[in-house]
Design a protein around this motif. Sequence first.
Motif, PDB file in Angstrom:
ATOM      1  N   GLY A   1      37.716  38.347  46.467  1.00 11.02           N
ATOM      2  CA  GLY A   1      37.032  39.601  45.769  1.00 11.02           C
ATOM      3  C   GLY A   1      36.570  40.518  46.874  1.00 11.02           C
ATOM      4  N   GLY A   2      35.502  41.243  46.387  1.00 13.83           N
ATOM      5  CA  GLY A   2      34.994  42.426  47.508  1.00 13.83           C
ATOM      6  C   GLY A   2      35.793  43.725  47.495  1.00 13.83           C
TER       7      GLY A   2
ATOM      8  N   PRO B   1      50.574  43.637  44.763  1.00 14.73           N
ATOM      9  CA  PRO B   1      49.706  43.630  43.589  1.00 14.73           C
ATOM     10  C   PRO B   1      48.308  43.416  44.011  1.00 14.73           C
ATOM     11  N   PRO B   2      47.274  43.494  43.031  1.00 18.23           N
ATOM     12  CA  PRO B   2      45.852  43.101  43.395  1.00 18.23           C
ATOM     13  C   PRO B   2      45.804  41.676  43.697  1.00 18.23           C
ATOM     14  N   ARG B   3      44.900  41.398  44.738  1.00 18.00           N
ATOM     15  CA  ARG B   3      44.652  39.990  45.301  1.00 18.00           C
ATOM     16  C   ARG B   3      44.014  39.233  44.115  1.00 18.00           C
ATOM     17  N   LYS B   4      44.164  37.976  44.321  1.00 16.96           N
ATOM     18  CA  LYS B   4      43.737  36.977  43.164  1.00 16.96           C
ATOM     19  C   LYS B   4      42.278  36.821  43.287  1.00 16.96           C
ATOM     20  N   GLY B   5      41.351  37.270  42.378  1.00 19.51           N
ATOM     21  CA  GLY B   5      40.181  36.824  42.261  1.00 19.51           C
ATOM     22  C   GLY B   5      39.633  36.651  40.853  1.00 19.51           C
ATOM     23  N   TRP B   6      38.522  37.273  40.376  1.00 20.38           N
ATOM     24  CA  TRP B   6      38.042  36.964  38.920  1.00 20.38           C
ATOM     25  C   TRP B   6      39.054  37.728  38.005  1.00 20.38           C
ATOM     26  N   ASN B   7      39.729  38.549  38.441  1.00 20.50           N
ATOM     27  CA  ASN B   7      40.606  39.071  37.409  1.00 20.50           C
ATOM     28  C   ASN B   7      41.837  37.943  36.975  1.00 20.50           C
ATOM     29  N   LEU B   8      41.781  36.892  37.294  1.00 23.77           N
ATOM     30  CA  LEU B   8      42.631  35.806  36.855  1.00 23.77           C
ATOM     31  C   LEU B   8      41.997  35.241  35.426  1.00 23.77           C
ATOM     32  N   VAL B   9      40.696  35.521  35.447  1.00 25.90           N
ATOM     33  CA  VAL B   9      40.078  34.948  34.193  1.00 25.90           C
ATOM     34  C   VAL B   9      39.339  35.966  33.317  1.00 25.90           C
ATOM     35  N   VAL B  10      39.051  37.038  34.229  1.00 22.12           N
ATOM     36  CA  VAL B  10      38.459  38.079  33.343  1.00 22.12           C
ATOM     37  C   VAL B  10      39.274  39.580  33.602  1.00 22.12           C
ATOM     38  N   PRO B  11      40.159  39.599  32.635  1.00 22.88           N
ATOM     39  CA  PRO B  11      40.844  41.054  32.687  1.00 22.88           C
ATOM     40  C   PRO B  11      40.323  42.176  32.916  1.00 22.88           C
ATOM     41  N   THR B  12      40.926  43.335  33.584  1.00 21.78           N
ATOM     42  CA  THR B  12      40.304  44.452  33.723  1.00 21.78           C
ATOM     43  C   THR B  12      39.874  45.264  32.277  1.00 21.78           C
ATOM     44  N   THR B  13      40.807  44.646  31.350  1.00 25.59           N
ATOM     45  CA  THR B  13      40.324  45.137  30.010  1.00 25.59           C
ATOM     46  C   THR B  13      39.184  44.952  29.521  1.00 25.59           C
ATOM     47  N   VAL B  14      38.271  43.695  29.976  1.00 27.70           N
ATOM     48  CA  VAL B  14      37.046  43.473  29.795  1.00 27.70           C
ATOM     49  C   VAL B  14      36.131  44.036  30.877  1.00 27.70           C
ATOM     50  N   ASP B  15      36.539  43.951  32.204  1.00 24.30           N
ATOM     51  CA  ASP B  15      35.906  44.383  33.170  1.00 24.30           C
ATOM     52  C   ASP B  15      36.712  45.020  34.260  1.00 24.30           C
ATOM     53  N   ALA B  16      36.702  46.445  34.182  1.00 22.37           N
ATOM     54  CA  ALA B  16      37.504  47.005  35.009  1.00 22.37           C
ATOM     55  C   ALA B  16      37.244  46.850  36.489  1.00 22.37           C
ATOM     56  N   ASN B  17      36.105  46.164  36.827  1.00 20.87           N
ATOM     57  CA  ASN B  17      35.839  45.897  38.175  1.00 20.87           C
ATOM     58  C   ASN B  17      35.926  44.464  38.585  1.00 20.87           C
ATOM     59  N   SER B  18      36.755  43.923  37.630  1.00 19.51           N
ATOM     60  CA  SER B  18      36.779  42.386  38.021  1.00 19.51           C
ATOM     61  C   SER B  18      37.420  41.880  39.262  1.00 19.51           C
ATOM     62  N   VAL B  19      38.724  42.650  39.749  1.00 22.58           N
ATOM     63  CA  VAL B  19      39.073  42.345  40.828  1.00 22.58           C
ATOM     64  C   VAL B  19      38.411  42.529  42.021  1.00 22.58           C
TER      65      VAL B  19
END
Length: 448
Positions: free
Chosen positions: A262-263, A272-290
Amino acid sequence: MKLRLIAAAAAFAAASPAFALSTASIDAARTAGTLKEVRISGASALRLAFGAYIQDICNTDLDVFFDSATGANHRAYSCTLKAQVGNYVAGTPVVIYKRDAGGSGQGVGPVAKQTAIAHLVVNDAGTCTRTANPSPVVDFALSSYTCTTTANAVSDGGISDVEPKLLNIPPNLASGSGAAPALTTAELARLNSQPLVQGIFGVAVNKKLYRALQEAQGIVGAGGALVDVPADQSTWTAANISTIPSLPSEFVRSAFTGQLVGGAGNNAGATPPRKGWNLVVPTTVDANSVTKTINICRRAEGSGTQAASNIFFAGAPCLGTSGYAPLSVNNTFDANGAPLAASSGTLGVSTSGTALREDTGTGGVETCLGTTVQNAAGGTDGTAYGLAVLGRENNPQANGGDKGYRFVKLDGVAPTRNEAKGGNYGFVYESTMQWNTERATAGSDLEA
């Protein structure tokens, strides 16, 4: 060891004194030679189960001693026995010490080597002070005294979350300057190791991540508040359990073995975006998850909880080179060879790609996850996410409190006793109790 006789002893009742075994009476019994003291080290994940055992064999004069407000590293229990345990008759005054610092490794290596390690000191010399809780206690998880002094003593027995041999090889063996060397075959052979209980482990997340996962999985609506489970886990219904969000084992494995990142700096402009929290919290829920740091709070090498995590998620050391390498940091060690807390990266919202903190006891991991990560500030939105593995006997809402974290399901299965008994939840390991046969000889007070 006497601890293994507790379940049987609890079935017999004797007269129960209405007064506590005070520090003054402890000193008097010690001077008179009637006090029996037993020191146990290891497995902080079982600290509550241990306390429950002690309460079972005690009269209603139980007092509990912590080394701090939370009792993170040392606890002790004083009482008179309500029934005979081994060679100790009913009414015998006892003080039973439990060292959690250093975890399971301190219930194996120092016991085999008969090395003196720090244990709590309970006496009337002014280093033990009364707390606001009742004395005698009504709940073994609350302290009636805080004692601030330790002294080196040889443990009479040890507890480990996994069998001793698994703690004697990397990645579970503490290494580096000050660490105790691996046990020899002869030293391991001195241990009489017996099954104690089956321990259920769970993946815990801070509450901010818990709520985000609930929204991601349709448990709450967009922007909705966290839906909590009751503090009393014995009252959980199917409806309560349905509100617990889930994480895939593969995601947890990837986080614990350094395959996620992350970070803000690490992900800036990545396509594409690197794999982090966005794998389980999509950007539709948290725009900054990645861009959020992968915060991991874990136990240090030598911990049985960490050994169980290494085996379950990384196949280490059981799969050899076919397994994964768990994340780790370079530990520092105290004079007894116990690992001290260490960190890699900076825990927070988006400061580091991956941030790892190791602690010597369960309490330190709880604080790391539920306080440090939960309250982290910075980044775009000031919301940090973190993961940990903890023994399921820990209740983040016990005694009316809230430690800032919650347990989640793994692959859709809740970490509950019923699911483990049914074979549906697999993160379960058999803990052991061991003692040195040269110290606790057959038929002696310590072995009986």
